[in-house]
Write a protein that holds these residues in place. Sequence first.
Motif: not given
Length: 319
Positions: A151-152, A176-178, A194-195, A209-211
């Motif tokens: 999941l991204i 997740r970004p944070r 990690s991504l 993800l939110r835009l």
Amino acid sequence: MSTISILGDYEYVYVESEYYAALKKAGHDIKIHHEELKNDLEIIDEIHDAEVVVLMRERTHLNKNVLSNAPNLSLISQTGKGLNHLDQEFAEKQGIEIRTTEGVSSQSVVELTIGMMIGCARQFSVHQLYMREALWEQTPGFELKGKRLGLIGFGHIGKGVSQIANSIGMDVVAWRPRGDKANEQEDYQVRILSLEEVLSTSDVVSIHLRLLPEFRQFLNRDRLRLLKKGAILINTSRGELVDEQAIATLLENHHLLGAGIDTFTTEPLTDNPFKNSTNTILTPHIGYVTYDVLQRFADASLKNVIDWYNINDQVSPPF
């Protein structure tokens, strides 16, 4: 009493809301527009006298020109969280408050995401082509049980997808970004990686993800090349998050087994980069389009209006 203008109600759901009835009972003049408004002049004509505008999703754009021609406008009640179709900076300068409705459509997007995962794994689109041509061909797919789902993003929708995927028996990982949050890995049976590891080791990758500006073209050509051969990519978030042409190339080269795509950089989709891809499920941004969600949107956005009147009117209307 004031004028309330509701725009983008293509499905005629607002009149079914108890909050619509309450606003009507209080004497407000409510105008509902059900058809697409195609230019600024049409929009201005609809909202020129309105104190409140209610918007269904991002169907109607309120730019600076439109907002400057709505002298009475004090509140915009927006369904969903997306605000890219609004000139927020100008609205703030004009003293126009913007209220949103968060989390209303999550379940429908979760279910579409899971459906696309199953459809791609079992190659529904390929078999549909065969059957329409009267061909009895069976192309093997794969089970999701035991496979890794990456999941991204891990907000409301990502968490909902993880719960169903876990019940199927998938190994769920996420970026997740944070970073990690307390107890999430344990609560949702997901590992935060990690991504690069999520992209390169997952059998199915799903974007949630939110835009935000920093995420435009986030999954660019180089990052998409990290996807393992035979993987499936799902995007029920926003088309602008990815390099669509790079995805199309990976599909045509059979690096990806399939893709489920509900959102596109340009909508409506005219120049389709996936027209030559066979195992691709394409839908016209229907993640939120269920009657259940639309009714919840109507209720939540009109409740925003009622709450706003109760705060701002010297004499509260009888709700």
